[in-house]
Design an enzyme around this catalytic site. Sequence first.
Site, PDB file in Angstrom:
ATOM      1  N   GLY A   1     -27.177  32.529 -26.408  1.00  0.00           N
ATOM      2  CA  GLY A   1     -26.160  32.357 -27.435  1.00  0.00           C
ATOM      3  C   GLY A   1     -25.385  31.074 -27.236  1.00  0.00           C
ATOM      4  O   GLY A   1     -25.767  30.219 -26.437  1.00  0.00           O
TER       5      GLY A   1
ATOM      6  N   LEU B   1     -19.529  24.207 -26.570  1.00  0.00           N
ATOM      7  CA  LEU B   1     -19.950  23.478 -25.368  1.00  0.00           C
ATOM      8  C   LEU B   1     -21.459  23.328 -25.325  1.00  0.00           C
ATOM      9  O   LEU B   1     -21.986  22.390 -24.747  1.00  0.00           O
ATOM     10  CB  LEU B   1     -19.502  24.234 -24.115  1.00  0.00           C
ATOM     11  CG  LEU B   1     -18.007  24.261 -23.842  1.00  0.00           C
ATOM     12  CD1 LEU B   1     -17.700  25.235 -22.720  1.00  0.00           C
ATOM     13  CD2 LEU B   1     -17.510  22.870 -23.481  1.00  0.00           C
ATOM     14  N   GLY B   2     -22.164  24.270 -25.909  1.00  0.00           N
ATOM     15  CA  GLY B   2     -23.623  24.177 -25.893  1.00  0.00           C
ATOM     16  C   GLY B   2     -24.250  25.496 -26.286  1.00  0.00           C
ATOM     17  O   GLY B   2     -23.552  26.492 -26.488  1.00  0.00           O
ATOM     18  N   PHE B   3     -25.563  25.477 -26.408  1.00  0.00           N
ATOM     19  CA  PHE B   3     -26.290  26.707 -26.705  1.00  0.00           C
ATOM     20  C   PHE B   3     -27.227  26.993 -25.564  1.00  0.00           C
ATOM     21  O   PHE B   3     -27.741  26.098 -24.947  1.00  0.00           O
ATOM     22  CB  PHE B   3     -27.214  26.583 -27.913  1.00  0.00           C
ATOM     23  CG  PHE B   3     -26.699  25.796 -29.032  1.00  0.00           C
ATOM     24  CD1 PHE B   3     -26.044  26.428 -30.060  1.00  0.00           C
ATOM     25  CD2 PHE B   3     -26.871  24.431 -29.067  1.00  0.00           C
ATOM     26  CE1 PHE B   3     -25.582  25.706 -31.111  1.00  0.00           C
ATOM     27  CE2 PHE B   3     -26.395  23.701 -30.127  1.00  0.00           C
ATOM     28  CZ  PHE B   3     -25.748  24.349 -31.154  1.00  0.00           C
ATOM     29  N   GLY B   4     -27.497  28.255 -25.390  1.00  0.00           N
ATOM     30  CA  GLY B   4     -28.513  28.631 -24.412  1.00  0.00           C
ATOM     31  C   GLY B   4     -29.410  29.667 -25.025  1.00  0.00           C
ATOM     32  O   GLY B   4     -29.256  30.024 -26.196  1.00  0.00           O
ATOM     33  N   GLY B   5     -30.313  30.177 -24.225  1.00  0.00           N
ATOM     34  CA  GLY B   5     -31.228  31.186 -24.718  1.00  0.00           C
ATOM     35  C   GLY B   5     -30.513  32.437 -25.191  1.00  0.00           C
ATOM     36  O   GLY B   5     -31.026  33.189 -25.999  1.00  0.00           O
TER      37      GLY B   5
ATOM     38  N   VAL C   1     -21.875  28.793 -26.354  1.00  0.00           N
ATOM     39  CA  VAL C   1     -20.766  28.820 -25.408  1.00  0.00           C
ATOM     40  C   VAL C   1     -19.634  27.951 -25.967  1.00  0.00           C
ATOM     41  O   VAL C   1     -19.866  26.824 -26.410  1.00  0.00           O
ATOM     42  CB  VAL C   1     -21.216  28.290 -24.027  1.00  0.00           C
ATOM     43  CG1 VAL C   1     -20.064  28.340 -23.040  1.00  0.00           C
ATOM     44  CG2 VAL C   1     -22.398  29.081 -23.502  1.00  0.00           C
TER      45      VAL C   1
ATOM     46  N   LYS D   1     -18.892  32.910 -23.775  1.00  0.00           N
ATOM     47  CA  LYS D   1     -20.298  32.941 -24.170  1.00  0.00           C
ATOM     48  C   LYS D   1     -20.497  34.073 -25.160  1.00  0.00           C
ATOM     49  O   LYS D   1     -20.183  35.223 -24.873  1.00  0.00           O
ATOM     50  CB  LYS D   1     -21.132  33.163 -22.920  1.00  0.00           C
ATOM     51  CG  LYS D   1     -22.599  33.181 -23.178  1.00  0.00           C
ATOM     52  CD  LYS D   1     -23.324  33.115 -21.863  1.00  0.00           C
ATOM     53  CE  LYS D   1     -24.466  32.159 -21.944  1.00  0.00           C
ATOM     54  NZ  LYS D   1     -25.056  31.831 -20.691  1.00  0.00           N
TER      55      LYS D   1
ATOM     56  N   ASP E   1     -32.554  34.065 -13.380  1.00  0.00           N
ATOM     57  CA  ASP E   1     -32.697  32.905 -14.264  1.00  0.00           C
ATOM     58  C   ASP E   1     -32.067  31.677 -13.619  1.00  0.00           C
ATOM     59  O   ASP E   1     -31.251  30.987 -14.229  1.00  0.00           O
ATOM     60  CB  ASP E   1     -32.088  33.218 -15.635  1.00  0.00           C
ATOM     61  CG  ASP E   1     -32.616  32.302 -16.740  1.00  0.00           C
ATOM     62  OD1 ASP E   1     -33.584  31.551 -16.472  1.00  0.00           O
ATOM     63  OD2 ASP E   1     -32.074  32.318 -17.855  1.00  0.00           O
TER      64      ASP E   1
HETATM   65  N1  LIG Z   1     -18.361  28.128 -17.591  1.00  0.00           N
HETATM   66  C1  LIG Z   1     -18.696  27.049 -18.291  1.00  0.00           C
HETATM   67  N2  LIG Z   1     -17.899  25.968 -18.285  1.00  0.00           N
HETATM   68  C2  LIG Z   1     -18.265  24.854 -18.984  1.00  0.00           C
HETATM   69  N3  LIG Z   1     -19.376  24.735 -19.709  1.00  0.00           N
HETATM   70  C3  LIG Z   1     -20.206  25.770 -19.760  1.00  0.00           C
HETATM   71  C4  LIG Z   1     -19.915  26.989 -19.053  1.00  0.00           C
HETATM   72  N4  LIG Z   1     -20.933  27.844 -19.279  1.00  0.00           N
HETATM   73  C5  LIG Z   1     -21.808  27.205 -20.076  1.00  0.00           C
HETATM   74  N5  LIG Z   1     -21.384  25.952 -20.370  1.00  0.00           N
HETATM   75  C6  LIG Z   1     -22.071  24.964 -21.222  1.00  0.00           C
HETATM   76  O1  LIG Z   1     -22.735  25.618 -22.268  1.00  0.00           O
HETATM   77  C7  LIG Z   1     -24.131  25.308 -22.281  1.00  0.00           C
HETATM   78  C8  LIG Z   1     -24.940  26.525 -22.650  1.00  0.00           C
HETATM   79  O2  LIG Z   1     -24.843  27.467 -21.625  1.00  0.00           O
HETATM   80  P1  LIG Z   1     -25.835  28.657 -21.474  1.00  0.00           P
HETATM   81  O3  LIG Z   1     -25.626  29.217 -20.132  1.00  0.00           O
HETATM   82  O4  LIG Z   1     -25.700  29.540 -22.661  1.00  0.00           O
HETATM   83  O5  LIG Z   1     -27.231  27.982 -21.651  1.00  0.00           O
HETATM   84  P2  LIG Z   1     -28.419  27.759 -20.704  1.00  0.00           P
HETATM   85  O6  LIG Z   1     -28.001  27.980 -19.322  1.00  0.00           O
HETATM   86  O7  LIG Z   1     -28.958  26.433 -21.110  1.00  0.00           O
HETATM   87  O8  LIG Z   1     -29.482  28.829 -21.164  1.00  0.00           O
HETATM   88  P3  LIG Z   1     -29.636  30.359 -20.805  1.00  0.00           P
HETATM   89  O9  LIG Z   1     -28.815  31.087 -21.822  1.00  0.00           O
HETATM   90  O10 LIG Z   1     -31.101  30.576 -20.971  1.00  0.00           O
HETATM   91  O11 LIG Z   1     -29.142  30.585 -19.445  1.00  0.00           O
HETATM   92  C9  LIG Z   1     -24.417  24.830 -20.861  1.00  0.00           C
HETATM   93  O12 LIG Z   1     -25.438  23.876 -20.861  1.00  0.00           O
HETATM   94  C10 LIG Z   1     -23.096  24.219 -20.423  1.00  0.00           C
HETATM   95  O13 LIG Z   1     -23.064  22.855 -20.785  1.00  0.00           O
END
Ligand SMILES: Nc1ncnc2c1ncn2[C@@H]1O[C@H](COP(=O)(O)OP(=O)(O)OP(=O)(O)O)[C@@H](O)[C@H]1O
Length: 646
Positions: free
Chosen positions: A363, A357-361, A365, A380, A476
């Site tokens: 890891g 679905l995507g990456f964040g700081g 998801v 995640k 955050d």
């Molecule tokens: N519960 C969820 N349902 C659907 N998509 C999700 C969910 N959680 C995260 N995502 C998707 O995964 C991506 C990455 O999420 P993540 O929370 O790891 O990154 P972030 O919020 O950009 O960074 P950080 O880790 O610094 O909070 C998000 O941008 C979102 O699109």
Amino acid sequence: MQSLLLLLFLCLQSFSFLASAIDQFTFDGFAGGNLNLDGTAVVTPDGLLMLTNGTTLLKGHAFYPSRLRFHQAPSGGGGGSYPVRSFSTAFVFGIISEYTDLSSPGLAFVVAKSRDFSTALQSQYMGLANARNNGNASNHFLAVELDTIVNAEFGDMSDNHVGIDVDGLASVTADNAGYYDDRTGAFRNMSLLNRTAAQVWVDFDARASLVNVTMAPLELPKPKTPLLSATVNLSAVIEDEAYVGFSSSTGVVASRHYVLAWSFKMDDGPAPPLNISKLPALPVTIARAPSNTLKILLPIASAASAAALAITVFMIHRRRRKYAELKEEWEVAFGPHRFSYKDLFHATNGFSDERLLGFGGFGSVYKGVLPMSGADIAVKKVSHESRQGMKEFIAEVVSIGQLRHRNLVQLLGYSRRKGELLLVYDYMPNGSLDKFLYDQNRPVLSWSQRFRIIRGVAASILYLHEDWEMVVLHRDIKASNVLVDAEMNGRLGDFGLARLYDHGTDPHTTHVVGTTGYLAPELGHTGKPSKASDVFAFGVFMLEVACGRRPVSQDALQAHGDHLLLVDTVLERWCQGTVTDAVDPRLHGDFPEEEASLVLKLCLLCSHPLPSARPGARQVVQFLDRDMPLPELSRAHLSFNMPALT
Ligand SMILES: Nc1ncnc2c1ncn2[C@@H]1O[C@H](COP(=O)(O)OP(=O)(O)OP(=O)(O)O)[C@@H](O)[C@H]1O
Ligand SMILES: *[C@@H]1O[C@H](CO)[C@@H](O)[C@H](O)[C@H]1NC(C)=O
Ligand SMILES: *[C@@H]1O[C@H](CO)[C@@H](O)[C@H](O)[C@H]1NC(C)=O
Ligand SMILES: *[C@@H]1O[C@H](CO)[C@@H](O)[C@H](O)[C@H]1NC(C)=O
Ligand SMILES: *[C@@H]1O[C@H](CO)[C@@H](O)[C@H](O)[C@H]1NC(C)=O
Ligand SMILES: *[C@@H]1O[C@H](CO)[C@@H](O)[C@H](O)[C@H]1NC(C)=O
Ligand SMILES: *[C@@H]1O[C@H](CO)[C@@H](O)[C@H](O)[C@H]1NC(C)=O
Ligand SMILES: *[C@@H]1O[C@H](CO)[C@@H](O)[C@H](O)[C@H]1NC(C)=O
Ligand SMILES: *[C@@H]1O[C@H](CO)[C@@H](O)[C@H](O)[C@H]1NC(C)=O
């Protein structure tokens, strides 16, 4: 006697020549490869050279372990320096940034006299130089930079350029990333940040003193016309022997810079071709390739039965390793909240790329479907080596799992294996709010949708801060941590996760958790998060939603590397009495003036530099519900200089 001495001299010469006689090498992936790494640089288990690891403001280097002779060997006695040699190199790189339009500086291929870059700075200096020695001829390096930030101080042309650098970061020549089509001769733009690997070739012709740099998408052969061509007197830069390798650094945006493959050859002729089909995938996904062990085991087993046995043993071993979890005694108490790794593995189709679905700081998801209930989940994967604090954190995860609010993303449980923590959340089909704000392919959110999301997130913060048995700080709050549910409600996610990074960090480094642009200024001094610092971040978040712009803007990075804060722009508008001009232009003025003005003023109040001047979460909700009038903001009250970011 004299001839004996001469002989000895010649022998020694040829020995020293032999000692650095490596003239050519190829790495189709770096698994098992021997490189000299420092800083954040590591070779991942699947063979990617990861120069930076997503942590901000750090640098990393990787060099071929031995020095290469860059000047021709003596053809007879004679002193003085020898002519410089031609060389060619090819490499495949990839950049994975938090955002697709904003990143940390970039990475560079380097030929350098020394591999000690300990005094070099990160960020715009790319781990190659510092403010004092930038451009000094005693640096002795040639670099080819892939630069994703505009630094006015170095005369950078764009946030997507390639440059040839000698002894400093101001390029000798540079151009936008791209290539010339062999058929039409037309220039085709490439994006360094679109999370796709691309190939770069650097060719130095000693006779012409010409450095050519060419780049192309992976699927294309090397274009005939180079992107850059510059005259460089390399014999003045590289004395005799030098190291070759890569340097990279991060600035304020969490990015990962990867090299996937690399080949190098001295003297004329192209660098050995890279086998594109052999490259490790970008970015790291599950360890899919057991083939190395298999490749070794198979030839050894001569008889068919031995081979079969080996495979069976291997498969059992692999199966065990595949689902291996880490479970400690203290976890028994948390049993009901623990998912088995195997279930999550199957739920996410083996953490496959299609489910990403995507990456964040923290890891990646993945989307998953629970086998038993058929419920949609988001998993995640957080890599976490330090075991210290894990128990406290899990205890917190479990207690946080008991938080229930319609504006929070429900945390369902966790799982754990070596170096990895998996958090399981409710799946939010509409994804995160930042996609709605910045993805051109999404419909523009109306003002009422935005207000509803802001109101919802405010309610969730009130719940975390005041309505639960203990105070939970989010730490955050930002648009990418707000998810949008099927009814277009905003739901705050990721609560408490930032906590994980507190444990086990060096008390001497003031490591502040959070995201640039959302960090309250006092965090720089105390490093201690509070309700007030959450409210600050919420103020920035509201601004982002109302204005449809990132809190720290890229164009501003051009001006002396300073960051322009959105809050400053809005503050300026407010002072001029035109605060609602800051509202997202994509709304074309279709919003209630009074409500927009309320939101923007509340933003300024929440993002006040003095923590004590910020309202509490309960007041924020009351202001938004008009249960309480917003205090009149006086100019004196708000006329402050926003402290600069680091
Ligand atoms: N519960 C969820 N349902 C659907 N998509 C999700 C969910 N959680 C995260 N995502 C998707 O995964 C991506 C990455 O999420 P993540 O929370 O790891 O990154 P972030 O919020 O950009 O960074 P950080 O880790 O610094 O909070 C998000 O941008 C979102 O699109
Ligand atoms: C990145 O590397 C640095 C230095 O090696 C390390 O301190 C940090 O924990 C790493 N971060 C991640 C997310 O692995
Ligand atoms: C360049 O570096 C050398 C060695 O560090 C130093 O002596 C010299 O003053 C520097 N030159 C300039 C112009 O800064
Ligand atoms: C390539 O990108 C640059 C910078 O973004 C832009 O100025 C130029 O017009 C683009 N060229 C093409 C052919 O798209
Ligand atoms: C990234 O850019 C390259 C070259 O411009 C292009 O081939 C590729 O399709 C792009 N990938 C994505 C995901 O946009
Ligand atoms: C460098 O590019 C020029 C064309 O700009 C070409 O004539 C020359 O042969 C190239 N040199 C090398 C070593 O690739
Ligand atoms: C290149 O640099 C060397 C060493 O500094 C010098 O001797 C030589 O004259 C230079 N060549 C050219 C063409 O400038
Ligand atoms: C590239 O690697 C693939 C897979 O390992 C192999 O089948 C192929 O023969 C290689 N090609 C070349 C040209 O080496
Ligand atoms: C949000 O999700 C719902 C349910 O899946 C869907 O009907 C709606 O179209 C989505 N909205 C947007 C803007 O994507």
